[in-house]
Design an enzyme around this catalytic site. Structure first.
Site, PDB file in Angstrom:
ATOM      1  N   TRP A 100     -13.392 -18.462  13.588  1.00 18.85           N
ATOM      2  CA  TRP A 100     -13.328 -19.143  14.891  1.00 18.85           C
ATOM      3  C   TRP A 100     -14.668 -19.080  15.593  1.00 18.85           C
ATOM      4  O   TRP A 100     -15.113 -20.052  16.206  1.00 18.85           O
ATOM      5  CB  TRP A 100     -12.210 -18.561  15.753  1.00 18.85           C
ATOM      6  CG  TRP A 100     -10.866 -18.711  15.109  1.00 18.85           C
ATOM      7  CD1 TRP A 100     -10.038 -17.707  14.703  1.00 18.85           C
ATOM      8  CD2 TRP A 100     -10.192 -19.937  14.766  1.00 18.85           C
ATOM      9  NE1 TRP A 100      -8.902 -18.229  14.138  1.00 18.85           N
ATOM     10  CE2 TRP A 100      -8.970 -19.590  14.159  1.00 18.85           C
ATOM     11  CE3 TRP A 100     -10.505 -21.289  14.920  1.00 18.85           C
ATOM     12  CZ2 TRP A 100      -8.058 -20.537  13.707  1.00 18.85           C
ATOM     13  CZ3 TRP A 100      -9.599 -22.240  14.461  1.00 18.85           C
ATOM     14  CH2 TRP A 100      -8.396 -21.863  13.868  1.00 18.85           C
ATOM     15  N   ASP A 167     -13.696 -15.898  23.751  1.00 20.51           N
ATOM     16  CA  ASP A 167     -12.486 -16.475  23.162  1.00 20.51           C
ATOM     17  C   ASP A 167     -11.497 -15.331  22.964  1.00 20.51           C
ATOM     18  O   ASP A 167     -11.676 -14.492  22.089  1.00 20.51           O
ATOM     19  CB  ASP A 167     -12.849 -17.145  21.824  1.00 20.51           C
ATOM     20  CG  ASP A 167     -11.626 -17.695  21.086  1.00 20.51           C
ATOM     21  OD1 ASP A 167     -10.494 -17.543  21.572  1.00 20.51           O
ATOM     22  OD2 ASP A 167     -11.823 -18.288  20.000  1.00 20.51           O
ATOM     23  N   LYS A 191      -0.912 -17.894  20.565  1.00 17.66           N
ATOM     24  CA  LYS A 191      -1.034 -16.607  19.888  1.00 17.66           C
ATOM     25  C   LYS A 191      -0.280 -15.499  20.623  1.00 17.66           C
ATOM     26  O   LYS A 191       0.343 -14.665  20.005  1.00 17.66           O
ATOM     27  CB  LYS A 191      -2.507 -16.223  19.705  1.00 17.66           C
ATOM     28  CG  LYS A 191      -3.338 -17.233  18.909  1.00 17.66           C
ATOM     29  CD  LYS A 191      -3.036 -17.204  17.431  1.00 17.66           C
ATOM     30  CE  LYS A 191      -3.610 -18.378  16.648  1.00 17.66           C
ATOM     31  NZ  LYS A 191      -4.978 -18.754  16.951  1.00 17.66           N
TER      32      LYS A 191
END
Ligand SMILES: *Cc1c(COP(=O)(O)O)cnc(C)c1O
Length: 355
Positions: A100, A167, A191
């Site tokens: 990511w 993030d 998530k």
């Protein structure tokens, strides 16, 4: 009976939340209308949006400090470029700790110079780089707090004078941090907070408005701030379910209480990974291990079929590792009960006894 859901994302949500959400789909607030068929500008939905944004700041201890919480579209992946669009004038510093992070770097490069101050790419991201320095002339520093795929998690965040962007898709609301150290936090809902379809952004307003480029309205954080996350039709259902999860978290004592359970779950599983000779952990250093996503593999692949059949028979879902790591990944998000981890540990111990 409900499965023991270790899915990496979309994730397990509290059963009580799903129950309330399903009721709202047929009859929301006793209106004899569905949540998904009323105007997002109706008082009933505006209250949901306001409550959700309030709860975010309350949980993170960021009320009245110049932060705004937004519910946007496009997933964390859109934030990879929105962050750069809004904040990157010349140069930014990035820490590369996984897939990511790598993707966020790729997008940011479209907008300016990227200084990768640390990377664990050399070892398939099995550790968190330390002792890196952040130049003082960058527009911001970007990091990924929890690397969902590789199972590493940052325990320390750097002290820096430049804006800190993070993030937190896969560990937001899971542990107590000094969130006021961060200037911008983003997280895809799916998530640890809700269904996919909305992205949470928490931004300190005074870092905005500093780049010289023209920003398209939909990609400009200031647009969404000025319209209270209602510039266009928001993702009403994911935001509603996120609000319910945030209420559930509050009823359960907030982040500090859930963190205790998260610590207990991680300890239970990692202790077994370390003790049981049939299993190996993926992460190189114990201090970098993620409390949300534990990655591990079988020492001997010939046991794979037996192990896979056993955990499936025990009612476990979502244990297969990501294709770039292989092996197994147990995601232990907030809503996963300790009992589910115990079931997994029992299966691991049974395998040892049988072999
Ligand atoms: C899943 C994930 C993403 C991507 O999220 P989308 O909402 O699917 O775009 C980004 N960062 C991290 C850390 C993730 O776990």
């Amino acid at each position: 009976m409900k499965k023991h859901n270790f899915s990496a994302g979309p994730c397990i949500l509290p059963q009580s939340v799903l129950q309330k959400a399903s009721e709202a789909v047929t009859n929301f607030n006793g209106l004899d209308l569905s949540l998904v068929e009323i105007s997002h500008r109706s008082k009933d939905f505006v209250d949901v949006m306001e409550n959700a944004r309030e709860l975010v700041l309350e949980h993170l201890n960021l009320q009245n400090q110049g932060y705004k919480a937004l519910f946007l579209h496009g997933g964390a992946s859109l934030e990879f470029l929105m962050v750069a669009y809004n904040l990157l004038e010349k140069k930014a510093a990035y820490l590369n700790t996984g897939t990511w992070a790598d993707k966020s770097i790729k997008e940011a490069k479209l907008f300016g110079e990227i200084d990768i101050v640390g990377s664990s790419k050399d070892a398939n991201f099995n550790y968190i780089p330390k002792n890196y320095t952040i130049p003082s002339d960058v527009d911001y520093f970007h990091c990924t707090s929890n690397n969902t795929i590789f199972g590493t998690q940052m325990q320390e965040f750097p002290e820096t004078n430049v804006p800190l962007v993070c993030d937190m898709s896969s560990d937001i609301f899971s542990r107590v941090l000094d969130f006021s150290k961060f200037d911008l936090i983003y997280a895809g809902a799916q998530k640890n907070m809700g269904p996919s379809g909305t992205t949470l952004v928490i931004v300190k307003e005074d870092i905005l408005g500093k780049v010289s480029r023209t920003i398209p309205s939909m990609l400009d954080y200031q647009t969404h701030i000025s319209k209270d996350s209602m510039f266009n039709t928001p993702a009403v259902f994911p935001i509603y379910v996120s609000m319910l999860t945030l209420e559930w978290l509050k009823e359960n004592g907030g982040i500090s209480e859930i963190e205790k359970i998260n610590n207990a779950k991680a300890k239970l599983l990692y202790t077994e990974i370390d003790r049981n000779p049939l299993f190996n952990g993926f992460v190189a250093n114990a201090e970098d291990r993620s409390k949300m996503n534990a990655t591990f593999s079988l020492a001997n692949d010939s046991l794979k079929d037996t192990f896979d059949a056993s955990w499936k028979a025990a009612g476990i879902n979502g244990l297969n590792g990501h294709r770039s790591v292989g092996g197994y990944r147990a995601s232990m998000y907030n809503a996963l009960p300790l009992e589910s981890v115990q079931v997994l540990v029992d299966v691991m111990q049974d395998l040892e006894k049988k072999s």
